[in-house]
Motif scaffolding. Structure first.
Motif, PDB file in Angstrom:
ATOM      1  N   THR A 118       6.054   2.485  -6.956  1.00  0.00           N
ATOM      2  CA  THR A 118       6.435   3.681  -7.548  1.00  0.00           C
ATOM      3  C   THR A 118       7.356   4.238  -6.619  1.00  0.00           C
ATOM      4  N   TRP A 166       9.365   1.835  -0.337  1.00  0.00           N
ATOM      5  CA  TRP A 166       8.144   0.659   0.378  1.00  0.00           C
ATOM      6  C   TRP A 166       8.500  -0.361  -0.749  1.00  0.00           C
ATOM      7  N   GLY A 173       0.807  -1.469   0.222  1.00  0.00           N
ATOM      8  CA  GLY A 173       0.131  -0.102  -0.146  1.00  0.00           C
ATOM      9  C   GLY A 173       0.967   0.879   0.233  1.00  0.00           C
ATOM     10  N   GLY A 174       1.611   1.331   1.296  1.00  0.00           N
ATOM     11  CA  GLY A 174       3.004   2.396   0.702  1.00  0.00           C
ATOM     12  C   GLY A 174       3.928   3.184  -0.724  1.00  0.00           C
ATOM     13  N   SER A 175       4.146   1.347  -0.948  1.00  0.00           N
ATOM     14  CA  SER A 175       4.410   1.609  -2.018  1.00  0.00           C
ATOM     15  C   SER A 175       3.749   2.975  -3.070  1.00  0.00           C
ATOM     16  N   GLN A 176       2.849   2.765  -2.988  1.00  0.00           N
ATOM     17  CA  GLN A 176       1.795   3.086  -4.242  1.00  0.00           C
ATOM     18  C   GLN A 176       2.047   2.511  -5.697  1.00  0.00           C
ATOM     19  N   GLY A 177       1.553   1.687  -5.680  1.00  0.00           N
ATOM     20  CA  GLY A 177       1.403   0.951  -7.414  1.00  0.00           C
ATOM     21  C   GLY A 177       3.173   0.498  -7.308  1.00  0.00           C
ATOM     22  N   PHE A 234      -2.538   4.710   6.824  1.00  0.00           N
ATOM     23  CA  PHE A 234      -3.096   5.475   5.023  1.00  0.00           C
ATOM     24  C   PHE A 234      -4.486   6.001   6.004  1.00  0.00           C
TER      25      PHE A 234
END
Length: 140
Positions: A50, A54, A44-48, A101
């Motif tokens: 990107t 994360w 979730g923290g990696s934002q896909g 989040f």
């Protein structure tokens, strides 16, 4: 005069080892569940994937959760172990999502998460050790 025979020392030792392995498998499965929570939160923290930091954390926890799960599944039935692991991950991520989040946790969500927790507990309680071939022969 009784026709049943007492279990041999080898059978008793095998049973004790199986119980010991089973007793160790459950804490390993719980650890795998904790790693699964961390993995889900990191994804979730990696934002896909990107955000590099994360993303790297997610990969580490992914490997840890799979390794721990594979160790636990040496002893625990796959269906039971996987359901418990997934349940721990789902409930943990849902409960900690609002902490890390911008997510909400409504009373209805809490109700359904409680049912998942109840299911995980009942799966643990229903997981009984399998009788070995020697044990089955001794009982006949």
């Amino acid at each position: 005069m009784s026709t049943t025979t007492a279990p041999t020392t080898a059978t008793t030792t095998e049973n004790d080892t199986a119980r010991s392995d089973r007793a160790r498998a459950w804490p390993v499965l719980l650890l795998a569940g904790a790693f699964e929570i961390a993995y889900a939160l990191a994804v979730g923290g990696s934002q896909g994937f990107t955000v590099l930091s994360w993303s790297l954390i997610a990969v580490v926890f992914f490997l840890l959760t799979l390794f721990s799960l594979s160790l636990a599944l040496r002893t625990i039935d796959v269906g039971i172990g996987y359901a418990v692991w997934a349940g721990i991950g789902a409930v943990g991520a849902a409960l900690l999502g609002p902490v890390f989040f911008d997510e909400t946790l409504t009373p209805v969500k809490v109700l359904w998460l409680t049912l998942i927790i109840g299911g995980v507990v009942w799966l643990k309680l229903s997981d009984s050790p399998k009788q070995t071939q020697t044990e089955q022969s001794a009982h006949q």
